[in-house]
Each structure stands twice: as structure tokens, then as C-alpha cells.
Design a protein around this motif. Structure first.
Motif, PDB file in Angstrom:
ATOM      1  N   UNK A  43       0.829  -1.219   0.000  1.00 21.35           N
ATOM      2  CA  UNK A  43       0.000   0.000   0.000  1.00 21.35           C
ATOM      3  C   UNK A  43       0.859   1.264   0.000  1.00 21.35           C
ATOM      4  N   UNK A  44       0.384   2.282  -0.718  1.00 22.82           N
ATOM      5  CA  UNK A  44       1.112   3.543  -0.837  1.00 22.82           C
ATOM      6  C   UNK A  44       1.411   4.165   0.529  1.00 22.82           C
ATOM      7  N   UNK A  45       0.474   4.064   1.459  1.00 21.08           N
ATOM      8  CA  UNK A  45       0.691   4.626   2.800  1.00 21.08           C
ATOM      9  C   UNK A  45       1.865   3.938   3.493  1.00 21.08           C
ATOM     10  N   UNK A  46       1.998   2.631   3.283  1.00 21.54           N
ATOM     11  CA  UNK A  46       3.114   1.890   3.883  1.00 21.54           C
ATOM     12  C   UNK A  46       4.445   2.309   3.257  1.00 21.54           C
ATOM     13  N   UNK A  47       4.440   2.532   1.949  1.00 16.34           N
ATOM     14  CA  UNK A  47       5.655   2.970   1.245  1.00 16.34           C
ATOM     15  C   UNK A  47       6.118   4.317   1.809  1.00 16.34           C
ATOM     16  N   UNK A  48       5.181   5.257   1.991  1.00 19.06           N
ATOM     17  CA  UNK A  48       5.526   6.577   2.528  1.00 19.06           C
ATOM     18  C   UNK A  48       6.023   6.509   3.958  1.00 19.06           C
ATOM     19  N   UNK A  49       5.350   5.714   4.794  1.00 14.96           N
ATOM     20  CA  UNK A  49       5.772   5.571   6.192  1.00 14.96           C
ATOM     21  C   UNK A  49       7.157   4.932   6.272  1.00 14.96           C
ATOM     22  N   UNK A  50       7.409   3.951   5.405  1.00 19.65           N
ATOM     23  CA  UNK A  50       8.719   3.288   5.382  1.00 19.65           C
ATOM     24  C   UNK A  50       9.812   4.277   4.997  1.00 19.65           C
ATOM     25  N   UNK A  51       9.542   5.126   4.008  1.00 16.58           N
ATOM     26  CA  UNK A  51      10.536   6.115   3.566  1.00 16.58           C
ATOM     27  C   UNK A  51      10.911   7.052   4.707  1.00 16.58           C
ATOM     28  N   UNK A  52       9.919   7.521   5.458  1.00 15.83           N
ATOM     29  CA  UNK A  52      10.205   8.425   6.586  1.00 15.83           C
ATOM     30  C   UNK A  52      10.996   7.720   7.673  1.00 15.83           C
ATOM     31  N   UNK A  53      10.605   6.489   8.004  1.00 16.13           N
ATOM     32  CA  UNK A  53      11.291   5.738   9.064  1.00 16.13           C
ATOM     33  C   UNK A  53      12.741   5.422   8.672  1.00 16.13           C
ATOM     34  N   UNK A  54      12.962   5.076   7.410  1.00 19.26           N
ATOM     35  CA  UNK A  54      14.327   4.781   6.940  1.00 19.26           C
ATOM     36  C   UNK A  54      15.176   6.046   6.965  1.00 19.26           C
ATOM     37  N   UNK A  55      14.611   7.168   6.531  1.00 16.64           N
ATOM     38  CA  UNK A  55      15.353   8.438   6.577  1.00 16.64           C
ATOM     39  C   UNK A  55      15.738   8.774   8.018  1.00 16.64           C
ATOM     40  N   UNK A  56      14.794   8.623   8.960  1.00 12.02           N
ATOM     41  CA  UNK A  56      15.087   8.883  10.373  1.00 12.02           C
ATOM     42  C   UNK A  56      16.218   7.988  10.873  1.00 12.02           C
TER      43      UNK A  56
END
Length: 197
Positions: free
Chosen positions: A27-40
Motif C-alpha cells: 500500500x502507498x501509505x506503507x511505502x511513505x511511512x517506510x521512507x520516513x522511518x528509513x530516513x530517520x
């Protein structure tokens, strides 16, 4: 191609197909949340915090997103270089100075329009962040099969922080390997950084 190498290549094709299918279904929401968590996670990692220069890439398709990561690296004062795919599938590198420094390129990629620095530029980076489809517990990374990043990782000095960006379920006990595969020293996923050696 010997029997061992042939078996490794066939195994890789099957695993790649499964992983790419799973990415397409994410899901697109999971992709976005993953990107933020990986950046952090990466910006908190001492290897990235201390780095003056970072090699990264622009994510495509279902890959964990790198847009926020790239902009935060630049905002933190890092020199960021991105790959430019050459006709022989090797990678040149060019500076990233913000979204305006990118343009569409072959194979649906976005690449920097800044002056290229040469294939050896990746060797000057303090941290090298690479794409992949999976990683084994030994740090062996499974890519898309072009060999571009194995060549680039072969130029990176021993001891440099090399990290593949993945989703949590793409950290596997083992991935099929061939002699040319270059391991990474870490994986960044939404749950944090895993170091392999």
C-alpha cells in the motif's frame, strides 16, 4: 557458466520475481511511512551523521522512497552524489543539489543533470546507500540483476559504511549469491539499522 553459478542465477530470478510482486502490492501509505522511518534511522546512524559525503540514489517504483532522505542529507550539509547509468550498465556519479538538479533518464530513472564526476567518485564517499530487493544475514545483497551496484561497491574502500535500503520483510536468512556479488555492511529498514560486520 558453471553449475553453481547457473543455479545461483536461476534462484535469483525466482526470488526477484517474488520480491517485486510483493513490492507492487504494498500500500502507498506503507511505502511513505517506510521512507520516513528509513530516513530517520539513517540520519540518526553515526556513520551517516559523521559522513561529509554520501552516495545515494533516487528511488523508483515500489522501492523504499529516498526523496525525503536526499533532501534531509543536503539540509544537513552533506555532499550527496547520485548515480548516472552508463550504456554498459556501470555507474558514473554526479552531485545532487536538490529536486531541480534531476531530470528523466533511461529506464524510467531520474538522474542528476550536474557535471559527472567519474565512476571512481563513489570511492570518495564516507557512506554509500544502495538499492536492493533483499539482503541475507551475511550482508549479501540481492539487486535487480544488472550488476551496476556490484561494480560500484567493488570500488568502495573496505571499512566504508555500505547500506542497502529495504522493507523489514526483505531481510532474509539467506539470499542466492554468485561470485561477483558484493556484500554490504548494513541494511536500513523501517525498524532501524542492522549491521552485518
Amino acid at each position: 557458466m558453471d553449475g553453481q553459478t547457473g543455479h545461483g542465477a536461476i534462484s535469483k530470478l525466482a526470488v526477484r520475481d517474488q520480491l517485486l510482486t510483493a513490492r507492487r502490492r504494498r500500500p502507498l501509505a506503507e511505502v511513505g511511512a517506510a521512507a520516513r522511518a528509513i530516513a530517520d534511522a539513517l540520519l540518526d546512524a553515526p556513520e551517516v551523521r559523521r559522513a561529509a559525503s554520501v552516495a545515494c540514489y533516487v528511488s523508483v517504483g515500489g522501492e523504499p522512497g529516498t526523496t525525503e532522505l536526499l533532501d534531509r542529507l543536503v539540509a544537513a550539509g552533506k555532499r550527496v552524489v547520485l548515480p548516472v547509468l552508463l550504456p554498459d550498465n556501470d555507474l558514473d556519479w554526479a552531485p545532487y543539489t536538490g529536486p531541480g538538479s534531476l531530470a528523466p533518464a533511461r529506464r524510467g530513472l531520474l538522474e542528476p543533470v550536474t557535471a559527472p564526476l567519474g565512476v571512481e567518485a563513489v570511492a570518495t564517499c564516507d557512506a554509500v546507500l544502495v538499492p536492493g530487493l533483499a539482503v541475507g544475514a551475511d550482508g549479501v545483497r540481492l539487486g535487480r540483476g544488472g550488476g551496476s551496484y556490484d561494480r560500484a561497491l567493488g570500488r568502495v574502500p573496505v571499512g566504508t559504511f555500505t547500506c542497502v535500503l529495504l522493507y523489514d520483510d526483505e531481510r532474509l536468512p539467506v539470499v542466492p549469491a554468485e561470485p561477483h556479488d558484493r556484500p554490504v555492511s548494513a541494511a536500513a529498514t523501517p525498524s532501524g539499522i542492522t549491521r552485518f560486520r
